[in-house]
Write an enzyme that holds these catalytic residues in place. Structure first.
Site, PDB file in Angstrom:
ATOM      1  N   HIS A  58       0.847  -1.193   0.000  1.00 30.13           N
ATOM      2  CA  HIS A  58       0.000   0.000   0.000  1.00 30.13           C
ATOM      3  C   HIS A  58       0.875   1.233   0.000  1.00 30.13           C
ATOM      4  O   HIS A  58       1.948   1.225   0.608  1.00 30.13           O
ATOM      5  CB  HIS A  58      -0.926   0.024   1.230  1.00 30.13           C
ATOM      6  CG  HIS A  58      -2.092   0.945   1.043  1.00 30.13           C
ATOM      7  ND1 HIS A  58      -2.024   2.278   1.369  1.00 30.13           N
ATOM      8  CD2 HIS A  58      -3.326   0.724   0.529  1.00 30.13           C
ATOM      9  CE1 HIS A  58      -3.184   2.838   1.062  1.00 30.13           C
ATOM     10  NE2 HIS A  58      -3.988   1.932   0.549  1.00 30.13           N
ATOM     11  N   GLU A 118      -7.798  -5.322  -0.570  1.00 28.15           N
ATOM     12  CA  GLU A 118      -8.323  -6.126  -1.665  1.00 28.15           C
ATOM     13  C   GLU A 118      -8.267  -7.632  -1.399  1.00 28.15           C
ATOM     14  O   GLU A 118      -9.016  -8.391  -2.002  1.00 28.15           O
ATOM     15  CB  GLU A 118      -7.559  -5.814  -2.962  1.00 28.15           C
ATOM     16  CG  GLU A 118      -7.583  -4.351  -3.361  1.00 28.15           C
ATOM     17  CD  GLU A 118      -8.946  -3.878  -3.831  1.00 28.15           C
ATOM     18  OE1 GLU A 118      -9.967  -4.326  -3.270  1.00 28.15           O
ATOM     19  OE2 GLU A 118      -8.994  -3.060  -4.739  1.00 28.15           O
TER      20      GLU A 118
HETATM   21  N1  ACO Z   1       4.153  -7.590  -4.502  1.00 32.39           N
HETATM   22  C1  ACO Z   1       5.476  -7.564  -4.759  1.00 32.39           C
HETATM   23  N2  ACO Z   1       6.236  -6.469  -4.679  1.00 32.39           N
HETATM   24  C2  ACO Z   1       5.625  -5.340  -4.300  1.00 32.39           C
HETATM   25  C3  ACO Z   1       4.251  -5.280  -4.002  1.00 32.39           C
HETATM   26  C4  ACO Z   1       3.513  -6.476  -4.117  1.00 32.39           C
HETATM   27  N3  ACO Z   1       2.212  -6.509  -3.862  1.00 32.39           N
HETATM   28  N4  ACO Z   1       3.927  -4.032  -3.673  1.00 32.39           N
HETATM   29  C5  ACO Z   1       5.040  -3.302  -3.771  1.00 32.39           C
HETATM   30  N5  ACO Z   1       6.070  -4.105  -4.153  1.00 32.39           N
HETATM   31  C6  ACO Z   1       7.446  -3.711  -4.372  1.00 32.39           C
HETATM   32  C7  ACO Z   1       7.541  -2.900  -5.635  1.00 32.39           C
HETATM   33  O1  ACO Z   1       7.823  -3.708  -6.752  1.00 32.39           O
HETATM   34  C8  ACO Z   1       8.658  -1.940  -5.332  1.00 32.39           C
HETATM   35  O2  ACO Z   1       9.865  -2.511  -5.680  1.00 32.39           O
HETATM   36  P1  ACO Z   1      10.941  -1.668  -6.526  1.00 32.39           P
HETATM   37  O3  ACO Z   1      11.397  -0.609  -5.574  1.00 32.39           O
HETATM   38  O4  ACO Z   1      11.966  -2.665  -6.884  1.00 32.39           O
HETATM   39  O5  ACO Z   1      10.207  -1.122  -7.696  1.00 32.39           O
HETATM   40  C9  ACO Z   1       8.607  -1.781  -3.813  1.00 32.39           C
HETATM   41  O6  ACO Z   1       7.871  -2.888  -3.306  1.00 32.39           O
HETATM   42  C10 ACO Z   1       7.911  -0.525  -3.414  1.00 32.39           C
HETATM   43  O7  ACO Z   1       6.655  -0.507  -4.022  1.00 32.39           O
HETATM   44  P2  ACO Z   1       5.986   0.786  -4.593  1.00 32.39           P
HETATM   45  O8  ACO Z   1       5.696   0.576  -6.034  1.00 32.39           O
HETATM   46  O9  ACO Z   1       6.768   2.019  -4.203  1.00 32.39           O
HETATM   47  O10 ACO Z   1       4.662   0.845  -3.831  1.00 32.39           O
HETATM   48  P3  ACO Z   1       3.569   1.852  -4.200  1.00 32.39           P
HETATM   49  O11 ACO Z   1       3.293   2.588  -2.957  1.00 32.39           O
HETATM   50  O12 ACO Z   1       3.865   2.641  -5.388  1.00 32.39           O
HETATM   51  O13 ACO Z   1       2.406   0.873  -4.635  1.00 32.39           O
HETATM   52  C11 ACO Z   1       0.659  -0.621  -4.597  1.00 32.39           C
HETATM   53  C12 ACO Z   1       1.401   0.464  -3.836  1.00 32.39           C
HETATM   54  C13 ACO Z   1       0.329  -0.123  -6.021  1.00 32.39           C
HETATM   55  C14 ACO Z   1      -0.625  -0.925  -3.889  1.00 32.39           C
HETATM   56  C15 ACO Z   1       1.571  -1.872  -4.680  1.00 32.39           C
HETATM   57  O14 ACO Z   1       1.861  -2.317  -3.378  1.00 32.39           O
HETATM   58  C16 ACO Z   1       0.977  -2.970  -5.528  1.00 32.39           C
HETATM   59  O15 ACO Z   1       1.162  -2.965  -6.743  1.00 32.39           O
HETATM   60  N6  ACO Z   1       0.231  -3.951  -4.893  1.00 32.39           N
HETATM   61  C17 ACO Z   1      -0.367  -5.030  -5.643  1.00 32.39           C
HETATM   62  C18 ACO Z   1      -1.678  -4.564  -6.285  1.00 32.39           C
HETATM   63  C19 ACO Z   1      -2.770  -4.317  -5.245  1.00 32.39           C
HETATM   64  O16 ACO Z   1      -2.952  -5.080  -4.310  1.00 32.39           O
HETATM   65  N7  ACO Z   1      -3.529  -3.217  -5.476  1.00 32.39           N
HETATM   66  C20 ACO Z   1      -4.614  -2.799  -4.573  1.00 32.39           C
HETATM   67  C21 ACO Z   1      -4.167  -1.698  -3.666  1.00 32.39           C
HETATM   68  S1  ACO Z   1      -5.393  -1.246  -2.487  1.00 32.39           S
HETATM   69  C22 ACO Z   1      -6.382  -0.155  -3.277  1.00 32.39           C
HETATM   70  O17 ACO Z   1      -5.979   0.626  -4.088  1.00 32.39           O
HETATM   71  C23 ACO Z   1      -7.811  -0.164  -3.002  1.00 32.39           C
END
Ligand code: ACO
Length: 359
Positions: free
Chosen positions: A247, A302
């Protein structure tokens, strides 16, 4: 400059507080548990609208107003189904919502939007199954009438209660991507309907509201593979994200996850599925901690949304549109608040391209 605007405060709001460090969500001064138990979706909607636009007060008898809006939306159904034929649920819903008029009365437009979504979505899902649309029953709540229109019969009390908890829990969540989109559009004075159509478009992506269907796909794939740890490790090694985890704001477990898990358990439809989800959740949290030791990646809303909506009996490709049914409460409230208190939202960009050659 912050990529993704992390940590930037872009609005003052009286609607909700997302405390990412403590893992706490407060909506209009109340906890999620309180809202789910004592207010339900309509009650929470009333709190949000009253906080957003205290002078408007078009919602004295909210259930009646929403019933009227559902009746008005029913008249739109044939035109929407003709125009949106063959489209998946979110694009079809976008077509239907875009047909609503924007008037000078934002409060009435908010009622029209929130009342329309269950009617339009139920008709879309039935049309896809080759079934005729069922007219709304104005005496029911939003969750009860949606299930009634979808199933074509009296909704079960337990499923109605579970869906009501879901709609309540997702009603608002600070300046998430779709709500921000709504506020940007509202800040131009485009009006309620364009703002909500834009918000729905932002919600659709898998990094926001498009995740719960893929959560179930992931659970199915893990069940078929038989070894959660190995499956999850292989996905992470391939650079994939695990749906339902991580998140932007929460550095702790998303507080909505437990309320939804408890609601799914109360429904009592498939205890085995919840137990399996808990096993996968534990394995995923462990795998993510190993994969990204410096970044806390925990369960988000989610993950148990998927379990709850599946238990209610909804098709997985409709989950994002059902999310919109609940989040429309927050979108409309933020639009009203933005229109009352906000200014045109117009940030700047930093140009990193070439400059014209000096003459
Ligand atoms: N699985 C694996 N790796 C992850 C995940 C995940 N679920 N979430 C973040 N990471 C990793 C990213 O790849 C990133 O790595 P990097 O630095 O090598 O690129 C690192 O952790 C930091 O992640 P960010 O992209 O900075 O996290 P951000 O805050 O931008 O994204 C998000 C948050 C989009 C929710 C992300 O965690 C994600 O894609 N989750 C999976 C999709 C999901 O569950 N979406 C629903 C969110 S809840 C909602 O909106 C209602």
């Amino acid at each position: 400059m912050t990529q993704g605007l992390d940590g930037i405060v872009a609005a003052d709001t009286a609607l909700s507080l997302v405390d990412g460090t403590a893992g706490r969500l407060v909506i209009c001064g109340r906890t999620l548990e309180e809202l789910a138990a004592d207010f339900g979706f309509e009650g929470t909607l009333g709190l949000l609208w009253a906080a957003a636009a205290p002078d408007l007060r078009p919602h004295a008898d909210l259930r009646r107003s929403l019933g009227g809006a559902r009746r008005a939306a029913w008249a739109l159904v044939p035109r929407m189904l003709a125009a949106g034929q063959g489209l998946p649920p979110v694009p079809a819903l976008r077509v239907g919502l875009a047909m609503l008029p924007t008037t000078a009365d934002g409060g009435s437009d908010a009622v029209a939007v929130v009342g329309a979504i269950p009617v339009l979505l139920a008709a879309i899902l039935r049309a896809r199954a080759g079934k005729p649309a069922v007219p709304p029953d104005l005496a029911l709540t939003t969750s009860g009438d949606f299930l009634h229109m979808l199933q074509g019969g009296a909704p079960g009390a337990a499923a109605t209660a579970a869906l009501d908890t879901y709609l309540t829990v997702v009603s608002d969540h600070g300046l998430n991507a779709s709500t921000f989109a709504a506020r940007v559009i509202a800040s131009t004075r485009a009006g309620m309907v364009p703002a909500v159509v834009g918000a729905l478009s932002a919600l659709e992506g898998p990094l926001h509201g498009g995740a719960p269907g893929p959560v179930l796909d992931m659970l199915d794939a893990i069940a078929a593979a038989g070894d959660p740890q190995a499956w999850l490790a292989a996905r992470l090694a391939a650079g994939e994200r695990l749906m339902g985890f991580g998140h932007r704001v929460y550095r702790a477990r998303d507080p909505r996850a437990d309320v939804l898990k408890a609601a799914a358990a109360r429904l009592g439809r498939d205890a085995g599925r919840i137990a399996f989800a808990e096993r996968v959740e534990a394995a995923a949290r462990g795998a993510l901690a190993q994969h990204r030791p410096g970044r806390r990646l925990d369960t988000n809303v989610e993950f148990y949304t998927a379990i709850l909506l599946e238990a209610v009996g909804l098709p997985r490709d409709a989950f994002t549109a059902v999310f919109a049914m609940g989040r429309a409460a927050g979108w409309t409230a933020h639009v009203l608040e933005q229109e009352r208190t906000g200014r045109l939202i117009r940030p700047e960009s930093r140009y990193v391209g070439p400059l014209p050659a000096a003459a």
